[in-house]
Structures are given as structure tokens and as C-alpha cells.
Design an enzyme around this catalytic site. Structure first.
Site, PDB file in Angstrom:
ATOM      1  N   LYS A 129       9.487 -39.532 -54.653  1.00  0.00           N
ATOM      2  CA  LYS A 129       8.819 -38.424 -53.947  1.00  0.00           C
ATOM      3  C   LYS A 129       7.560 -38.973 -53.308  1.00  0.00           C
ATOM      4  O   LYS A 129       7.003 -39.964 -53.784  1.00  0.00           O
ATOM      5  CB  LYS A 129       8.436 -37.306 -54.931  1.00  0.00           C
ATOM      6  CG  LYS A 129       8.214 -35.957 -54.272  1.00  0.00           C
ATOM      7  CD  LYS A 129       9.526 -35.215 -54.078  1.00  0.00           C
ATOM      8  CE  LYS A 129       9.385 -33.986 -53.230  1.00  0.00           C
ATOM      9  NZ  LYS A 129      10.611 -33.174 -53.250  1.00  0.00           N
ATOM     10  N   ASP A 169      10.051 -31.971 -47.251  1.00  0.00           N
ATOM     11  CA  ASP A 169       9.689 -31.051 -48.337  1.00  0.00           C
ATOM     12  C   ASP A 169       8.675 -30.102 -47.690  1.00  0.00           C
ATOM     13  O   ASP A 169       8.678 -29.943 -46.458  1.00  0.00           O
ATOM     14  CB  ASP A 169       9.100 -31.820 -49.534  1.00  0.00           C
ATOM     15  CG  ASP A 169       9.008 -30.958 -50.806  1.00  0.00           C
ATOM     16  OD1 ASP A 169      10.031 -30.798 -51.491  1.00  0.00           O
ATOM     17  OD2 ASP A 169       7.924 -30.418 -51.106  1.00  0.00           O
TER      18      ASP A 169
END
Ligand code: NDP
Ligand code: 2IT
Length: 449
Positions: A129, A169
Site C-alpha cells: 500500500k 484508493d
């Protein structure tokens, strides 16, 4: 719930000590460790090889400076991150978030959860991430571009199509992925599938835009069908957020016969008892990049209320939190339960606080945890990687059918894992265990590394 197993207690104490300033990360780790108690009891090799101790420590954590020039000629500085959490089952994979709240704790909780989610997809992807505390709100297209180019100028040395494959995201959609892809290609002189969520003219997959929201509804439909003999048909649905996940969850929930009556952003929520008009929402959010408040001015019969938390006071059968972490607390959960909610499934990552999850589970409400229920986005990213490797593009119908099949499989794998360890119906435990066992087996096979 307090941990009983001594080994898990020791691992958690170590994380709490070493990562003391990281509350979201500790929250995510605690939930997984609570689920693993029966697994660690049944499989002594997990302690012997310290698999849980290793899985809670990222393989690599990168932090870097992102300097860029705003439209007034001022030099701005943001902080960039990438966590490469676990590569036991495939290259690191996971999104990039651009939001002022991004920090080490947020990136690590997202990266940690991504490992288990990706394992559940059935596809070979490890967990990662990244992102930055850059705030895209109010920035011009050129400012966004200059930021993305600077961000990628550093990130490009750490990623690659067989190493680490980022995607979108919060705050990162098609526009940002395009700018980042262009910069990667320019610096590395290679056209590869290094990012997913790309535009359709340069290697993107059909249905990736829709995938997280659609997948959430496919998962929820299967959960309703298998655990209650029910479906979306005729149900009132409340969805928080109004970004990528919320919009396509609204679209699919409506197609499946539900009536979505509310959406939100960080300022407030709209209520439309006639059912959300999604064309209006798409115009405001996708075209104009505006605020959800504007919906009420355009659609007669709808109302806007300041404050995003109030959305959970609306009576509904199904609630789908699709905005951000810890947006749904215990108090809101109890209001939903009192109002007769029958199912909750998470589109966002970790949107329900531990107290909220406990409130749903103890009231016997169906509860789909994020790692399982929102895995459709990254699953379709995995399908984009497959298409890029083959240098082929599949049709929308092919990708959508594969996505649906994956979401149905994730539900059953999670359900069965919970049942195997004596926690039938607890999909939080089931998703954590099913994801964990796949990664743990790969880690054990690959030796201490
Ligand atoms: P978007 O940027 O498209 O939309 C985010 C939405 O959430 C906006 O409506 C935003 O409102 C709201 N929001 C963000 N932060 C907050 C906050 N602190 N308080 C209240 N509302 C907030 O992002 P996505 O739709 O892509 O992501 C939403 C969630 O889904 C995130 O948790 C993300 O991690 C998760 N997710 C996304 C996937 C994807 O493929 N995109 C895949 C799996 C999970 P505002 O405009 O006011 O900030
Ligand atoms: O949280 C998530 O799963 C995502 N933001 C999607 C990640 C991806 O690689 O598609």
C-alpha cells in the site's frame, strides 16, 4: 475480546511496543490475531517458525520527500509512502491513497489488511500500500499532474510489473493513474503493467472502475442468499461515501432490486426516499468533482444534512459503509441494529470500529468484513495484470463474470474457514483465517525469510 494464547499475546505486545504511535495498525493487527487463536492452537508449527511474528512486520517500508510546484510558483513538500508488506504469494499489490490523513499508521494498516484480502482473491498477489498526505481537493489538473510526476519519480525505483504493482484508493482514480503511468514509462522506457486501474486506451481492464462496488454487492447477495435465504430485492440500502466504491455499489445494488436512499461525503449526507438518481451523482462527482450537497439542489424530494455520521440514523435493511476507516462506531451500529438492519458489508477498509463489529455480531446481523467484501477491486486489478501479461483485452462480460465468481468463492472460503475452526457464521474470523493460512503455508514452504 482479550487474547488467551500466550504466543499471540507475545506477538501483540511486541507490535504494541514497537509500533506504539500507530493506532490504526494496532487495531488491524489485534483483529487478525483474535481470529487466529484456534489456528495457532491447532498448528504448533506457526509458533515454532514464528509465522505470526513475521507476518505482522512489513518486509519493507519506504518513506520519501515529494516536492512539487503549485500554480502560484510556490514550492510545496509532501511525504510519500510505500509499504511492501508481504510477497509470499506474489508481487506486492495494493492501492495508493492521497489524503491529508495519510501517515505511517494508516499506510501500514492498509498494507497489512491488503495481504489477507489479496490471498482471498484466489489470485497470486502479495500485499502492499502507499500514498501521500497530499490533499487533492481544490487542486488544478496541472497541480495534480506535477504532484503525481514527482511522486512517481521516486516511487518508480521501488516498483515494477513483477515486483510491486500499485493502483488507486482514496483520491487516486483514472486521472492520477494516467499521470503516474506516463511518468513511469518515461523514466524507465518500458510499457508494462506496472499500475492497475489504467485507462482503457493504454492497458486498463474493462470493469475495473466498477469492480469494488459491484464486487461488494455480489458478495452481499451471496451472504444474504446462503445465510438468510434472502436477496437485495425490495431492500432499503444506505451507502456512505460518494466516491468510486460508493457509486458503483449504488449502481449494482439498484440493478439487483435494492433501493439506495442515502450517500455522503466528509461534510454531510443526502437522503432521497425515492431512490438515488445515479446519473445526477455521477455528473456531480465524476464530471464536476463537486460535493454531494449539490444533489439536494438538483433532485426534488431529496434533503441534505450536515455531518457525515448522521447517515447511520436512516432506517435501512442493508448498510454498506464505503467511505473510510472507523467511520461507523459502536453508537451508530446500535442505532442501525435498533432500526432493524439485517446485513452490513464493508466497501471501505476497516470502516467499522471494533465496538461496532461486536454490536452487529452480538445482535446476529450478517456482517461482511472488508478483506472479503471489498476484494473485488484488487481481484479485478489482478485480472488487469493477467490481461497485460497476455497482451490481450477481455470483454466487460468476461471480466464481470470472473469478478462475480471470485466474490462468491471468497464468501464460501471465509464461511468454511470459520466453520472449520468452530466459529460458523463469523465471517470476520473466517476471512482472516482463510487469508492467513494461504500466506502462512507459502511462508513456511519458502523457509525463514
Ligand atoms: P474516493 O476518493 O473515490 O472516495 C472517497 C469517499 O469517501 C468520498 O466520498 C470521501 O468524501 C469519503 N471520505 C474520505 N475520507 C473521509 C473521511 N475522513 N470522513 C468521511 N468521508 C470520507 O475513494 P474510494 O471510493 O476509492 O475509496 C473508498 C473506500 O474504499 C476507502 O476506504 C478505500 O480504501 C476503499 N477501497 C477502495 C477500492 C478501490 O478500488 N477504489 C478497493 C477496496 C477498498 P470527501 O470527498 O468529502 O473526502
Ligand atoms: O484497498 C484496495 O483493495 C484497493 N484500494 C485496490 C487495490 C488494487 O491494487 O487494486
Amino acid at each position: 475480546m482479550a487474547l488467551k494464547n500466550e504466543y499471540l499475546k507475545k506477538v501483540l505486545a511486541e507490535v504494541e511496543k514497537r509500533d506504539a504511535g500507530e493506532p490504526e495498525f494496532i487495531q488491524a493487527v489485534t483483529e487478525v490475531l483474535e481470529s487466529l487463536e484456534p489456528v495457532v492452537e491447532a498448528r504448533p508449527e506457526l509458533e515454532k517458525l514464528n509465522v505470526v511474528g513475521r507476518i505482522t512486520e512489513p518486509e519493507r517500508f519506504i518513506q520519501f520527500r515529494v516536492p512539487w510546484v503549485d500554480d502560484n510558483g510556490n514550492v510545496q513538500v509532501n511525504r510519500g509512502f510505500r509499504v511492501e508488506f508481504n510477497s509470499a504469494i506474489g508481487p506486492y499489490k495494493g492501492g495508493l491513497r492521497l489524503h491529508p490523513t495519510v501517515c505511517t499508521s494508516v499506510i501500514k494498516f492498509l498494507g497489512f489488511e491488503q495481504c489477507f484480502k489479496n490471498a482471498l482473491t484466489t489470485l497470486p498477489m502479495g500485499g502492499g500500500k502507499g500514498g501521500s498526505d497530499f490533499d487533492p481537493k481544490g487542486k488544478s489538473d496541472m497541480e495534480i499532474m506535477r504532484f503525481c510526476q514527482s511522486f512517481m519519480t521516486e516511487l518508480c525505483r521501488h516498483i515494477g510489473p513483477d515486483t510491486d504493482v500499485p493502483a488507486g484508493d482514496i483520491g487516486v482514480g483514472g486521472r492520477e493513474i494516467g499521470f503516474m503511468f506516463g511518468q513511469y514509462k518515461r523514466i524507465r522506457n518500458e510499457f508494462t503493467g506496472v499500475l492497475t486501474g489504467k485507462g482503457l486506451t493504454y492497458g486498463g481492464s474493462l470493469a475495473r472502475t466498477e469492480a469494488t462496488g459491484y464486487g461488494l454487492c455480489y458478495f452481499t447477495e451471496e451472504m444474504l442468499s446462503c445465510m438468510k435465504g434472502d436477496s437485495f430485492k425490495g431492500k432499503t440500502v444506505v451507502i456512505s461515501g460518494s466516491g468510486n466504491v460508493a457509486i458503483y455499489a449504488t449502481e449494482k445494488a439498484t440493478q439487483l432490486g435494492g433501493k439506495v436512499v442515502a450517500l455522503s461525503d466528509s461534510n454531510g449526507y443526502i437522503y432521497d426516499p425515492n431512490g438515488i438518481n445515479l446519473d445526477v451523482v455521477k455528473q456531480i462527482k465524476e464530471v464536476e468533482r463537486g460535493r454531494i450537497k449539490e444533489y439536494a439542489a438538483r433532485v426534488p424530494g431529496s434533503v441534505y444534512t450536515e455531518g457525515c455520521k448522521g447517515i447511520w440514523t436512516i432506517k435501512c435493511d442493508i448498510a454498506l459503509p464505503c467511505a473510510t476507516q472507523n467511520e461507523l462506531d459502536e453508537e451508530s451500529a446500535k442505532v442501525l441494529v435498533a432500526n432493524g438492519v439485517m446485513a452490513v458489508a464493508e466497501g471501505a477498509n476497516m470502516p467499522s470500529t471494533p465496538g461496532a463489529i461486536e454490536a452487529f455480531q452480538s445482535a446476529g446481523i450478517l456482517f461482511g468484513p472488508a478483506k472479503a467484501s471489498n476484494a473485488g477491486g484488487v481481484a479485478t486489478s489482478g485480472l488487469e495484470m493477467s490481461q497485460n501479461s497476455q497482451r490481450l483485452s477481455w470483454t466487460f462480460e468476461e471480466v464481470d463474470a470472473k469478478l462475480k465468481n471470485i466474490m462468491v468463492t471468497i464468501f464460501h472460503d471465509s464461511y468454511n474457514a470459520a466453520k472449520k475452526y468452530g466459529m460458523e457464521g463469523n465471517l470476520v474470523a473466517g476471512a482472516n483465517i482463510a487469508g492467513f493460512e494461504k500466506i502462512a503455508d507459502a511462508m513456511i514452504a519458502q523457509g525463514v525469510c
